[in-house]
Design a protein around this motif. Structure first.
Motif, PDB file in Angstrom:
ATOM      1  N   ALA A 191     -15.338  14.917 -38.109  1.00 15.44           N
ATOM      2  CA  ALA A 191     -16.299  13.983 -36.866  1.00 15.44           C
ATOM      3  C   ALA A 191     -16.996  14.862 -35.890  1.00 15.44           C
ATOM      4  CB  ALA A 191     -15.360  12.839 -36.779  1.00 15.44           C
ATOM      5  N   ALA A 192     -17.397  14.299 -35.724  1.00 15.10           N
ATOM      6  CA  ALA A 192     -17.896  15.215 -34.269  1.00 15.10           C
ATOM      7  C   ALA A 192     -17.918  14.684 -33.178  1.00 15.10           C
ATOM      8  CB  ALA A 192     -20.038  14.199 -34.234  1.00 15.10           C
ATOM      9  N   ILE A 193     -17.398  15.590 -32.037  1.00 13.20           N
ATOM     10  CA  ILE A 193     -16.448  15.074 -30.914  1.00 13.20           C
ATOM     11  C   ILE A 193     -17.309  15.536 -29.961  1.00 13.20           C
ATOM     12  CG2 ILE A 193     -14.706  16.254 -30.032  1.00 13.20           C
ATOM     13  CD1 ILE A 193     -13.735  16.858 -32.169  1.00 13.20           C
ATOM     14  N   ASP A 194     -18.171  14.377 -29.365  1.00 11.61           N
ATOM     15  CA  ASP A 194     -19.139  14.368 -27.942  1.00 11.61           C
ATOM     16  C   ASP A 194     -17.784  14.885 -26.688  1.00 11.61           C
ATOM     17  OD1 ASP A 194     -17.509  11.892 -27.895  1.00 11.61           O
ATOM     18  OD2 ASP A 194     -19.714  11.207 -27.908  1.00 11.61           O
ATOM     19  N   SER A 195     -18.500  14.491 -25.651  1.00  9.82           N
ATOM     20  CA  SER A 195     -17.484  14.986 -24.579  1.00  9.82           C
ATOM     21  C   SER A 195     -16.838  13.066 -24.229  1.00  9.82           C
ATOM     22  CB  SER A 195     -18.678  14.744 -23.377  1.00  9.82           C
ATOM     23  OG  SER A 195     -19.671  14.061 -22.877  1.00  9.82           O
ATOM     24  N   ALA A 196     -17.378  12.320 -24.276  1.00  5.59           N
ATOM     25  CA  ALA A 196     -17.209  10.879 -24.150  1.00  5.59           C
ATOM     26  C   ALA A 196     -16.214  10.358 -24.590  1.00  5.59           C
ATOM     27  CB  ALA A 196     -18.386   9.401 -24.082  1.00  5.59           C
ATOM     28  N   MET A 197     -15.971  10.879 -26.074  1.00  7.75           N
ATOM     29  CA  MET A 197     -14.771  11.174 -26.377  1.00  7.75           C
ATOM     30  C   MET A 197     -13.653  12.231 -26.243  1.00  7.75           C
ATOM     31  SD  MET A 197     -14.595  12.004 -31.279  1.00  7.75           S
ATOM     32  CE  MET A 197     -13.656  10.911 -31.911  1.00  7.75           C
TER      33      MET A 197
ATOM     34  N   ALA B 222     -13.234   5.942 -32.779  1.00  7.84           N
ATOM     35  CA  ALA B 222     -12.166   5.237 -33.065  1.00  7.84           C
ATOM     36  C   ALA B 222     -11.847   4.683 -34.633  1.00  7.84           C
ATOM     37  CB  ALA B 222     -11.866   3.622 -32.429  1.00  7.84           C
ATOM     38  N   ALA B 223     -12.633   4.411 -34.783  1.00  7.80           N
ATOM     39  CA  ALA B 223     -12.419   4.286 -36.046  1.00  7.80           C
ATOM     40  C   ALA B 223     -12.538   5.803 -36.996  1.00  7.80           C
ATOM     41  CB  ALA B 223     -14.239   3.994 -36.660  1.00  7.80           C
ATOM     42  N   GLU B 224     -13.094   7.088 -36.387  1.00 14.36           N
ATOM     43  CA  GLU B 224     -12.642   8.141 -36.955  1.00 14.36           C
ATOM     44  C   GLU B 224     -11.616   8.823 -36.789  1.00 14.36           C
ATOM     45  OE1 GLU B 224     -15.366   6.982 -35.329  1.00 14.36           O
ATOM     46  OE2 GLU B 224     -17.792   8.180 -36.300  1.00 14.36           O
ATOM     47  N   LEU B 225     -10.875   8.056 -36.122  1.00  4.17           N
ATOM     48  CA  LEU B 225      -9.493   8.621 -35.502  1.00  4.17           C
ATOM     49  C   LEU B 225      -8.874   7.904 -36.416  1.00  4.17           C
ATOM     50  CD1 LEU B 225      -9.348   9.493 -31.805  1.00  4.17           C
ATOM     51  CD2 LEU B 225      -9.289  10.862 -33.404  1.00  4.17           C
ATOM     52  N   GLU B 226      -8.416   7.085 -36.671  1.00  2.00           N
ATOM     53  CA  GLU B 226      -8.072   5.930 -37.634  1.00  2.00           C
ATOM     54  C   GLU B 226      -7.910   6.346 -38.958  1.00  2.00           C
ATOM     55  OE1 GLU B 226      -9.247   1.785 -36.971  1.00  2.00           O
ATOM     56  OE2 GLU B 226      -8.308   1.604 -35.099  1.00  2.00           O
ATOM     57  N   THR B 227      -9.318   7.295 -39.866  1.00  3.68           N
ATOM     58  CA  THR B 227      -9.107   6.993 -40.494  1.00  3.68           C
ATOM     59  C   THR B 227      -8.479   8.421 -40.876  1.00  3.68           C
ATOM     60  OG1 THR B 227     -11.722   6.621 -40.859  1.00  3.68           O
ATOM     61  CG2 THR B 227     -10.843   8.389 -42.513  1.00  3.68           C
ATOM     62  N   TRP B 228      -8.843   9.284 -39.600  1.00  5.27           N
ATOM     63  CA  TRP B 228      -8.104  10.978 -40.041  1.00  5.27           C
ATOM     64  C   TRP B 228      -6.542  10.428 -39.249  1.00  5.27           C
ATOM     65  CZ3 TRP B 228      -5.635  13.580 -35.039  1.00  5.27           C
ATOM     66  CH2 TRP B 228      -4.624  13.851 -36.009  1.00  5.27           C
TER      67      TRP B 228
END
Length: 262
Positions: A185-191, A222-228
């Motif tokens: 997934a894409a990672i931005d500064s806020a994430m 949050a959803a991308e991290l849970e999936t990861w």
């Protein structure tokens, strides 16, 4: 039968030596009187107390005292009385005149004696072993120059942000998996700057059965991290059917290729 008494008559042809054993014509009052007299006499005999006094021998209580003076004759008689008496005195070594000398000799024989220390003198070598110290000249620095370590600036083009795990509870750093699945997934500064914490339920094989976000669950990513996290394989524990652990997720720069790439 007018007086109420029964008169026994012998039958015709009864021998003379037969007679009635139970005489019912005897009055009852003499029997009662005799019984009362015997009972009173027996009670009187029971109430009597006979005191038997023991015979005491009268022995006169006398004693004799012999006073001995503190002189040669008195000491001799005292020693004779102690030796010939019923309670002879025991021998006390400390009262013997030669006991002090014998004790001192025994203590000297058992006492540890330190041999005197006699150092042996040795001659010094003839050659002069002292070297002159070379002093620094005026204006010349004495300490060596400090060499700064060479630092290389990493090539940012070959680095990318990747999530990393750190334990919170229920697991240690040694139990964390060595290899992690890629995060696509894409990672931005806020994430990448946020603090992520997740609660995971693991089964006996070490797979993630349930993942719950403990902080910023509704934020982007949050959803991308849970999936990861559900793709990660932890160490199995066959003694427990399920266990809960909590992990923190952070982002660090990692090389995209090479031996350190994941």
């Amino acid at each position: 039968m007018a007086d109420g008494k029964i008169k026994l008559r012998k039958l015709t042809g009864t021998p003379e030596w037969l007679f009635p054993w139970r005489d019912r014509q005897t009055p009852l009052f003499p029997k009662l009187l005799a019984f009362a007299f015997v009972g009173a006499a027996f009670t009187l005999l029971l109430s009597l107390k006979v005191r038997v006094a023991e015979f005491e021998k009268s022995v006169p209580r006398r004693a004799s005292v012999i006073y001995l003076r503190d002189d040669a004759q008195g000491r001799a008689l005292t020693l004779r009385a102690q030796e010939g008496g019923p309670f002879p005195s025991r021998f006390k070594p400390e009262n013997w005149e030669g006991f002090a000398k014998l004790e001192a000799a025994g203590m000297d024989a058992t006492r540890f004696q330190v041999s005197p220390y006699l150092p042996q003198l040795q001659d010094l070598p003839l050659a002069n072993q002292l070297h002159s110290v070379k002093l620094a000249a005026k204006g010349e620095s004495f300490f060596p120059k400090r060499r700064l370590p060479k630092t290389t600036t990493p090539d940012l083009a070959k680095l990318q942000l990747a999530p990393s795990l750190y334990p919170l509870s229920g697991i240690t750093s040694e139990m964390l998996p060595r290899s992690l699945p890629p995060f696509t997934a894409a990672i931005d500064s806020a994430m990448s700057s946020a603090s992520w914490r997740f609660l995971l339920r693991l089964n006996s094989e070490g797979s993630v059965s349930e993942c719950v976000s403990l902080e910023k669950g509704g934020e982007t990513g949050a959803a991308e991290l849970e999936t990861w996290l559900q793709k990660i394989q932890f160490q199995p524990d066959h003694e427990k059917s399920s266990r809960w652990i909590s992990l923190g997720v952070g982002f660090i720069n990692q090389p995209t290729d090479g031996t350190d790439a994941r």
